[in-house]
Write a protein that holds these residues in place. Sequence first.
Motif, PDB file in Angstrom:
ATOM      1  N   MET A  86       0.850  -1.182   0.000  1.00  0.00           N
ATOM      2  CA  MET A  86       0.000   0.000   0.000  1.00  0.00           C
ATOM      3  C   MET A  86       0.888   1.235   0.000  1.00  0.00           C
ATOM      4  O   MET A  86       1.786   1.357   0.838  1.00  0.00           O
ATOM      5  CB  MET A  86      -0.926  -0.015   1.202  1.00  0.00           C
ATOM      6  CG  MET A  86      -1.920  -1.134   1.142  1.00  0.00           C
ATOM      7  SD  MET A  86      -3.043  -1.113   2.509  1.00  0.00           S
ATOM      8  CE  MET A  86      -3.859  -2.673   2.260  1.00  0.00           C
ATOM      9  N   ILE A  87       0.614   2.107  -0.969  1.00  0.00           N
ATOM     10  CA  ILE A  87       1.436   3.301  -1.148  1.00  0.00           C
ATOM     11  C   ILE A  87       0.529   4.526  -1.145  1.00  0.00           C
ATOM     12  O   ILE A  87      -0.469   4.551  -1.873  1.00  0.00           O
ATOM     13  CB  ILE A  87       2.214   3.253  -2.482  1.00  0.00           C
ATOM     14  CG1 ILE A  87       2.899   1.899  -2.667  1.00  0.00           C
ATOM     15  CG2 ILE A  87       3.233   4.375  -2.551  1.00  0.00           C
ATOM     16  CD1 ILE A  87       3.401   1.666  -4.061  1.00  0.00           C
ATOM     17  N   ASN A  88       0.873   5.526  -0.360  1.00  0.00           N
ATOM     18  CA  ASN A  88       0.099   6.771  -0.296  1.00  0.00           C
ATOM     19  C   ASN A  88       0.763   7.864  -1.116  1.00  0.00           C
ATOM     20  O   ASN A  88       1.974   7.860  -1.317  1.00  0.00           O
ATOM     21  CB  ASN A  88      -0.035   7.249   1.150  1.00  0.00           C
ATOM     22  CG  ASN A  88      -1.067   6.453   1.916  1.00  0.00           C
ATOM     23  OD1 ASN A  88      -1.789   5.635   1.359  1.00  0.00           O
ATOM     24  ND2 ASN A  88      -1.131   6.686   3.213  1.00  0.00           N
ATOM     25  N   ARG A  89      -0.075   8.826  -1.548  1.00  0.00           N
ATOM     26  CA  ARG A  89       0.362  10.028  -2.257  1.00  0.00           C
ATOM     27  C   ARG A  89       1.178   9.715  -3.512  1.00  0.00           C
ATOM     28  O   ARG A  89       2.297  10.183  -3.683  1.00  0.00           O
ATOM     29  CB  ARG A  89       1.118  10.961  -1.322  1.00  0.00           C
ATOM     30  CG  ARG A  89       0.238  11.506  -0.204  1.00  0.00           C
ATOM     31  CD  ARG A  89       0.833  12.652   0.550  1.00  0.00           C
ATOM     32  NE  ARG A  89       1.335  13.748  -0.243  1.00  0.00           N
ATOM     33  CZ  ARG A  89       0.611  14.732  -0.778  1.00  0.00           C
ATOM     34  NH1 ARG A  89      -0.694  14.727  -0.642  1.00  0.00           N
ATOM     35  NH2 ARG A  89       1.185  15.709  -1.462  1.00  0.00           N
ATOM     36  N   VAL A  90       0.590   8.926  -4.386  1.00  0.00           N
ATOM     37  CA  VAL A  90       1.227   8.574  -5.655  1.00  0.00           C
ATOM     38  C   VAL A  90       0.637   9.454  -6.750  1.00  0.00           C
ATOM     39  O   VAL A  90      -0.588   9.590  -6.853  1.00  0.00           O
ATOM     40  CB  VAL A  90       0.998   7.082  -5.991  1.00  0.00           C
ATOM     41  CG1 VAL A  90       1.687   6.716  -7.291  1.00  0.00           C
ATOM     42  CG2 VAL A  90       1.486   6.200  -4.853  1.00  0.00           C
ATOM     43  N   LYS A  91       1.483  10.054  -7.558  1.00  0.00           N
ATOM     44  CA  LYS A  91       1.021  10.881  -8.679  1.00  0.00           C
ATOM     45  C   LYS A  91       0.435   9.993  -9.772  1.00  0.00           C
ATOM     46  O   LYS A  91       0.854   8.850  -9.943  1.00  0.00           O
ATOM     47  CB  LYS A  91       2.174  11.696  -9.257  1.00  0.00           C
ATOM     48  CG  LYS A  91       2.742  12.715  -8.311  1.00  0.00           C
ATOM     49  CD  LYS A  91       3.905  13.427  -8.958  1.00  0.00           C
ATOM     50  CE  LYS A  91       4.562  14.379  -7.982  1.00  0.00           C
ATOM     51  NZ  LYS A  91       5.768  14.984  -8.547  1.00  0.00           N
ATOM     52  N   ALA A  92      -0.489  10.567 -10.545  1.00  0.00           N
ATOM     53  CA  ALA A  92      -1.139   9.817 -11.621  1.00  0.00           C
ATOM     54  C   ALA A  92      -0.121   9.285 -12.627  1.00  0.00           C
ATOM     55  O   ALA A  92      -0.198   8.126 -13.048  1.00  0.00           O
ATOM     56  CB  ALA A  92      -2.168  10.690 -12.324  1.00  0.00           C
ATOM     57  N   LYS A  93       0.850  10.092 -12.998  1.00  0.00           N
ATOM     58  CA  LYS A  93       1.849   9.637 -13.983  1.00  0.00           C
ATOM     59  C   LYS A  93       2.642   8.451 -13.449  1.00  0.00           C
ATOM     60  O   LYS A  93       3.033   7.565 -14.204  1.00  0.00           O
ATOM     61  CB  LYS A  93       2.770  10.779 -14.398  1.00  0.00           C
ATOM     62  CG  LYS A  93       3.733  11.256 -13.332  1.00  0.00           C
ATOM     63  CD  LYS A  93       4.655  12.340 -13.869  1.00  0.00           C
ATOM     64  CE  LYS A  93       5.650  12.781 -12.837  1.00  0.00           C
ATOM     65  NZ  LYS A  93       6.680  11.805 -12.536  1.00  0.00           N
ATOM     66  N   ASP A  94       2.862   8.411 -12.130  1.00  0.00           N
ATOM     67  CA  ASP A  94       3.582   7.285 -11.540  1.00  0.00           C
ATOM     68  C   ASP A  94       2.726   6.017 -11.521  1.00  0.00           C
ATOM     69  O   ASP A  94       3.256   4.910 -11.641  1.00  0.00           O
ATOM     70  CB  ASP A  94       4.066   7.637 -10.134  1.00  0.00           C
ATOM     71  CG  ASP A  94       5.172   8.674 -10.139  1.00  0.00           C
ATOM     72  OD1 ASP A  94       5.869   8.792 -11.171  1.00  0.00           O
ATOM     73  OD2 ASP A  94       5.341   9.373  -9.121  1.00  0.00           O
ATOM     74  N   VAL A  95       1.419   6.177 -11.356  1.00  0.00           N
ATOM     75  CA  VAL A  95       0.524   5.014 -11.404  1.00  0.00           C
ATOM     76  C   VAL A  95       0.575   4.390 -12.791  1.00  0.00           C
ATOM     77  O   VAL A  95       0.696   3.167 -12.942  1.00  0.00           O
ATOM     78  CB  VAL A  95      -0.928   5.394 -11.024  1.00  0.00           C
ATOM     79  CG1 VAL A  95      -1.870   4.219 -11.239  1.00  0.00           C
ATOM     80  CG2 VAL A  95      -0.992   5.873  -9.582  1.00  0.00           C
ATOM     81  N   TRP A  96       0.493   5.230 -13.832  1.00  0.00           N
ATOM     82  CA  TRP A  96       0.547   4.720 -15.204  1.00  0.00           C
ATOM     83  C   TRP A  96       1.907   4.095 -15.497  1.00  0.00           C
ATOM     84  O   TRP A  96       2.001   3.094 -16.216  1.00  0.00           O
ATOM     85  CB  TRP A  96       0.212   5.821 -16.204  1.00  0.00           C
ATOM     86  CG  TRP A  96      -1.231   6.184 -16.174  1.00  0.00           C
ATOM     87  CD1 TRP A  96      -1.784   7.327 -15.663  1.00  0.00           C
ATOM     88  CD2 TRP A  96      -2.324   5.395 -16.642  1.00  0.00           C
ATOM     89  NE1 TRP A  96      -3.146   7.294 -15.792  1.00  0.00           N
ATOM     90  CE2 TRP A  96      -3.507   6.124 -16.390  1.00  0.00           C
ATOM     91  CE3 TRP A  96      -2.428   4.148 -17.242  1.00  0.00           C
ATOM     92  CZ2 TRP A  96      -4.772   5.631 -16.720  1.00  0.00           C
ATOM     93  CZ3 TRP A  96      -3.684   3.660 -17.572  1.00  0.00           C
ATOM     94  CH2 TRP A  96      -4.834   4.405 -17.312  1.00  0.00           C
ATOM     95  N   SER A  97       2.943   4.656 -14.940  1.00  0.00           N
ATOM     96  CA  SER A  97       4.279   4.085 -15.114  1.00  0.00           C
ATOM     97  C   SER A  97       4.370   2.705 -14.462  1.00  0.00           C
ATOM     98  O   SER A  97       4.927   1.770 -15.034  1.00  0.00           O
ATOM     99  CB  SER A  97       5.320   5.034 -14.513  1.00  0.00           C
ATOM    100  OG  SER A  97       6.585   4.467 -14.560  1.00  0.00           O
ATOM    101  N   LEU A  98       3.824   2.573 -13.265  1.00  0.00           N
ATOM    102  CA  LEU A  98       3.804   1.275 -12.589  1.00  0.00           C
ATOM    103  C   LEU A  98       2.987   0.246 -13.371  1.00  0.00           C
ATOM    104  O   LEU A  98       3.350  -0.927 -13.424  1.00  0.00           O
ATOM    105  CB  LEU A  98       3.193   1.410 -11.183  1.00  0.00           C
ATOM    106  CG  LEU A  98       4.098   1.772 -10.042  1.00  0.00           C
ATOM    107  CD1 LEU A  98       3.303   1.892  -8.758  1.00  0.00           C
ATOM    108  CD2 LEU A  98       5.216   0.760  -9.881  1.00  0.00           C
ATOM    109  N   ALA A  99       1.904   0.695 -13.971  1.00  0.00           N
ATOM    110  CA  ALA A  99       1.027  -0.224 -14.703  1.00  0.00           C
ATOM    111  C   ALA A  99       1.727  -0.850 -15.905  1.00  0.00           C
ATOM    112  O   ALA A  99       1.308  -1.907 -16.380  1.00  0.00           O
ATOM    113  CB  ALA A  99      -0.235   0.497 -15.146  1.00  0.00           C
TER     114      ALA A  99
END
Length: 112
Positions: A86-99
């Motif tokens: 569980m990770i808090n305060r993740v930017k949208a661009k970082d979520v897409w990068s992780l995906a």
Amino acid sequence: MFNKSRSFIRHPSIWFTCLILVLLLAWQGWAFATMNERITPDLKTALESQKYVNIKVVLPFSPEPFHMEKFHDMGTVIFANENSIMINRVKAKDVWSLAREYWITSIALNHQ
């Protein structure tokens, strides 16, 4: 001169380099094509309206230090167990990068 350029094109290292480029492009294409499957619909909705999100990342294995370091770079890791983080305060661009990472099973909005 025409014969020299033709021998250049037939050189094995040129073909090997072209093969590697094609494989890299195929890999990136596959990562781009499958990233939508890893993000849940409620997280996609949240990404459109929020600057930062809290997420739960599910892995098919226990995370190793390399994975944890990557997660720490993207936000505040608040919890990790056998196969989820569980990770808090993740930017949208970082979520897409992780995906785009092949080793991630799913990314969901963390409601806690």
